[in-house]
Design an enzyme around this catalytic site. Structure first.
Site, PDB file in Angstrom:
ATOM      1  N   ASP A 249       0.894  -0.947   0.036  1.00  0.00           N
ATOM      2  CA  ASP A 249      -0.127  -0.118   0.035  1.00  0.00           C
ATOM      3  C   ASP A 249       0.720   1.139   0.064  1.00  0.00           C
ATOM      4  OD1 ASP A 249      -2.074   1.805  -0.172  1.00  0.00           O
ATOM      5  OD2 ASP A 249      -3.110   0.649   1.744  1.00  0.00           O
TER       6      ASP A 249
HETATM    7  C1  NOJ Z   1      -3.825   4.134  -0.165  1.00  0.00           C
HETATM    8  C2  NOJ Z   1      -5.058   3.236   0.059  1.00  0.00           C
HETATM    9  O1  NOJ Z   1      -4.905   2.493   1.102  1.00  0.00           O
HETATM   10  C3  NOJ Z   1      -5.173   2.337  -0.919  1.00  0.00           C
HETATM   11  O2  NOJ Z   1      -6.529   1.733  -1.017  1.00  0.00           O
HETATM   12  C4  NOJ Z   1      -4.918   2.933  -2.425  1.00  0.00           C
HETATM   13  O3  NOJ Z   1      -5.050   2.093  -3.382  1.00  0.00           O
HETATM   14  C5  NOJ Z   1      -3.718   3.668  -2.297  1.00  0.00           C
HETATM   15  N1  NOJ Z   1      -3.368   4.612  -1.289  1.00  0.00           N
HETATM   16  C6  NOJ Z   1      -3.336   4.495  -3.797  1.00  0.00           C
HETATM   17  O4  NOJ Z   1      -3.893   5.568  -3.839  1.00  0.00           O
END
Ligand code: NOJ
Length: 746
Positions: A286
């Site tokens: 993530d």
């Molecule tokens: C953080 C989020 O937790 C995730 O779900 C997302 O895909 C990414 N940022 C990218 O934006």
């Protein structure tokens, strides 16, 4: 034209997929090996590196960034995110084509509930209990996104969530592993369409692996502490379903699980996902989650964070810069074997081949396709249809709804009556800044041209002042019926949007009181990304529709429901608590040794002394404008047996006993009456949707088989245990109309 060229031409037309044709897996593996053999270590690490684009950030922005296009030209980047549109993606792909190896970039994007057309938030769509409709919605999202240069979505989010304080509850399918699994698979099928390699497919990414939804206290990013038994029973099933449906990628999560950050969790990524489940795609971190192992207190610096992540099976680094800064040295120092890097790079390259990007890095980048595929009328129709299916009717005293088009005067009151873009909710994209969205008020005016509409805002969402109440009350008094559009602001749910207080915000419930006290019939529309608490309204308003955030076509969909052009059929995918103190509250809990039957059983209820044990609205609940009668088709309850692979059929008749055509979702729950370890008091195992004209009856037959009875024992083996089971069939988890028992014998 040779065969390969013909195949590519057919592929471009979307007629068949690469995986079905010339590029069989072993051929792709050979090509991957060949590319890999020519790559330097630095270029390999580059493939494992993902950067945010240059215009939008969906996480904390990394400091000291160099020129990203230059880095791409140097082969230091394998994927980017938040770069959308054919012109913009072309600029970045051009840079990749100037690198030594010319390996195409992946373009990732959070296409969470639609691309140009915003669909209902995922939790709302889950209320439709209609995986086919959800699959069609994702198909449209993928068709639009892929026509804009995107080839990878960071969706579906398949985290089970039992805590409405958690802001990201809006992004998943609610609390149930069975419903969540069906929807997870449907979303993957929708995104990936006819398979990777189709021109309108985007790679799916099942996230957040794993147990992110169980954050302590519902606080985003927080720790998760749970038994492996609960992990396997409740939180992993939708991931397994997504993997089985062919999800190309997985994203790990910010939380730690029992003391180990998911990003550095070898058990989750290597042992379970890539080992036991034999997942062939790749795992992306993530945003910044590799680097976040430092503040977690798990890794001492970025180099150690990179070491832990890659060792645990994390293939790509999203925006931590831990791999690009450290992995080469870790390999050169002998801390990470080259074979480990090779394995990750192979997984990434394989997907790029499967997507057809090596044949044509620009295949998703086509301005004329982009123009023709976005916002198509038939896609808008589909978006309106699923929006209607997502609405849940919570209350309808004296059949106030549907409204008559003959009403002389309707008052629209509340902070969201004229809301437009707000209806898109969190995690929506602003692809067309001039997008024309109908408010509820506009849609009602269009639907009922004979009616005079009055408006008063009453209060803003978060207001503490009641200065607008007097006007709202006066406006209500002039109307035959009042419709109040109330709720959260769209950015009150979503990432980093956890709330300790999930009551209807500000003075909105006081406004509802003031308007209801006029004695006028009041319909309350509740727009939100999570279950809210609104007890006074639940007790006193005549009709309540929970509309969540329904997306670009939300206004029209709400008008369709209000006027009965669509009879609401949504069922809650998550329990609504009476107050925050009941959280977590979910239907599929264990019995205690002192379950009690009544709230008066002081020593036998395992609840609070100041609250009933039940939730405000149970999982599976949702009314219709019509009524359904359930009749058992057998004259008596028989205790049946299931042996080996036998099945047991249970039939019932559903009759529409009301005035309107409508659809009922008939739900089947099972309870294992005695088992070690314990089993929940009920678990959803099947459901069927039945559409009936007034007066019409249909026979509904469920088939029970052994597959529905498996569970994880104390050794985490997936087993069945002989014994007695109870079957419960009904209209909601707390509205069971038919009971049966049967015995499973060995
Ligand atoms: C953080 C989020 O937790 C995730 O779900 C997302 O895909 C990414 N940022 C990218 O934006």
């Amino acid at each position: 034209m040779n065969f390969k060229k013909i195949a590519s031409a057919l592929l471009a037309l979307g007629i068949f997929t690469i995986s079905q044709t010339v590029f069989a897996q072993d051929e792709i593996d050979k090509k991957v090996d060949s590319v890999l053999s020519k790559m330097t270590l630095a270029e390999k690490v580059g493939q494992m590196n993902q950067y945010n684009g240059d215009w939008e950030a969906t996480g904390p922005v990394t400091k000291d960034v160099g020129n990203k296009l230059d880095e791409i030209k140097q082969g230091r980047v394998g994927a980017v995110l938040n770069i959308m549109g054919s012109a913009h993606t072309k600029m970045f792909q051009d840079a990749a084509m100037q690198s030594r190896m010319k390996i195409p970039l992946l373009f990732g994007q959070d296409v969470i509930h639609g691309y140009r057309i915003t669909f209902p938030i995922p939790l709302a769509e889950a209320a439709s209990w209609d995986p086919d409709a959800i699959e069609r919605a994702e198909r449209i999202a993928a068709t639009e996104a892929s026509a804009s240069g995107i080839n990878w979505t960071f969706a579906p989010m398949v985290d089970i969530a039992r805590d409405p304080r958690w802001g990201r509850v809006m992004e998943g399918s609610g609390e149930d592993p069975y419903l969540g699994s069906l929807i997870a698979a449907a979303r993957v099928r929708g995104f990936q369409g006819r398979g990777l390699g189709s021109i309108d497919a985007v790679m799916a990414c099942a996230k957040h692996f794993a147990a992110y939804g169980a954050a302590v206290g519902g606080r985003d990013y927080n720790s998760v502490d749970m038994s492996l038994h609960q992990l396997w029973e409740v939180y992993l099933p939708p991931f397994k379903a997504a993997e089985e449906a062919g999800a190309a990628t997985f994203m790990n999560s910010f939380n730690d699980l029992n003391g180990t950050p998911a990003t550095g969790n070898k058990y989750l990524q290597r042992d379970v996902l890539k080992g036991k489940w034999n997942f062939k795609g790749f795992v992306v971190s993530d945003w910044g989650s590799i680097g976040e192992m430092i503040p977690h207190g798990y890794a001492k610096d970025n180099a150690e964070a990179a070491l832990f992540a890659v060792t645990a099976g994390n293939d790509m680094d999203m925006e931590s810069r831990s791999y690009i800064g450290n992995l080469e040295k870790l390999v050169n120092d002998g801390k990470v074997p080259m074979s480990m890097v090779d394995e990750s790079v192979k997984r990434i390259l394989r997907k790029k081949f499967e997507m057809g990007l090596f044949d044509d890095p620009y295949r998703f980048i086509n301005a004329s396709r982009e123009k023709s595929m976005l916002n198509r009328p038939e896609s808008r129709e589909e978006a309106r249809e699923i929006a209607r299916k997502s609405v849940v009717l919570l209350k309808n005293d004296k059949q106030l709804l549907p409204l008559s088009r003959q009403l002389k005067t309707v008052a629209l009151i509340g902070p969201l009556a004229k809301a437009k873009k707000e209806q898109k909710g969190f995690w929506s994209l602003d692809i067309d800044p001039n997008e024309d969205i109908q408010s509820v008020m506009e849609a009602m005016e269009k639907a009922a041209p004979m009616t005079k509409f009055l408006y008063s805002y009453g209060c803003n969402i978060d207001d503490q002042t009641k200065s607008g109440f007097a006007d709202a009350v006066e406006t209500a008094k002039k109307a035959d019926v009042v419709v109040m559009a109330m709720g959260e602001a769209p950015d009150m749910t979503g990432e980093a949007k956890s709330k300790a207080n999930i009551h209807l915000p500000g003075v909105q419930e006081d406004l509802i009181k003031a308007v209801v006290e006029t004695g006028k019939p009041v319909v309350v529309l509740l727009m939100a990304g999570r279950p809210m608490i609104f007890n006074w309204t639940a007790d006193n308003a005549q009709s309540i529709l929970y509309t969540w955030w329904l997306g670009s076509l939300g206004g029209g969909a709400i008008a369709d429901v209000l006027y009965g052009d669509y009879n609401p059929s949504g069922k809650l995918p998550i329990t609504f608590p009476r107050t925050e103190g009941q959280i977590p509250i979910y239907y599929n809990h264990f019995n205690t040794g002192r379950p009690g039957v009544s709230d008066k059983d002081v020593f036998y209820k395992s609840a609070y002394i100041d609250l009933p044990n039940s939730p405000r609205y149970a999982f599976g609940y949702g009314l219709s404008y019509t009524t359904f009668q359930y009749t058992d088709d057998d004259a008596f309850y028989s205790k049946a047996q299931i042996k080996d692979n036998e099945t047991l059929k249970i039939s019932l008749t559903i009759k529409n006993t009301g005035q309107y055509a409508g659809e009922e979702t008939v739900q089947l729950y099972i309870r294992d009456l005695v088992s070690q370890p314990l089993r929940p008091v009920k678990e959803l195992k099947d459901f069927k949707k039945v559409f009936l004209q007034p007066g019409e009856s249909k026979k509904v037959t469920f088939t029970i088989d052994r597959n529905m009875l498996y569970f994880y024992n104390d050794n985490l083996e997936y087993v069945t245990q002989p014994g007695d089971f109870q079957v419960m069939i009904g209209s909601a988890s707390d509205d069971i109309r038919l009971h049966r028992t049967f015995e499973l014998t060995n």
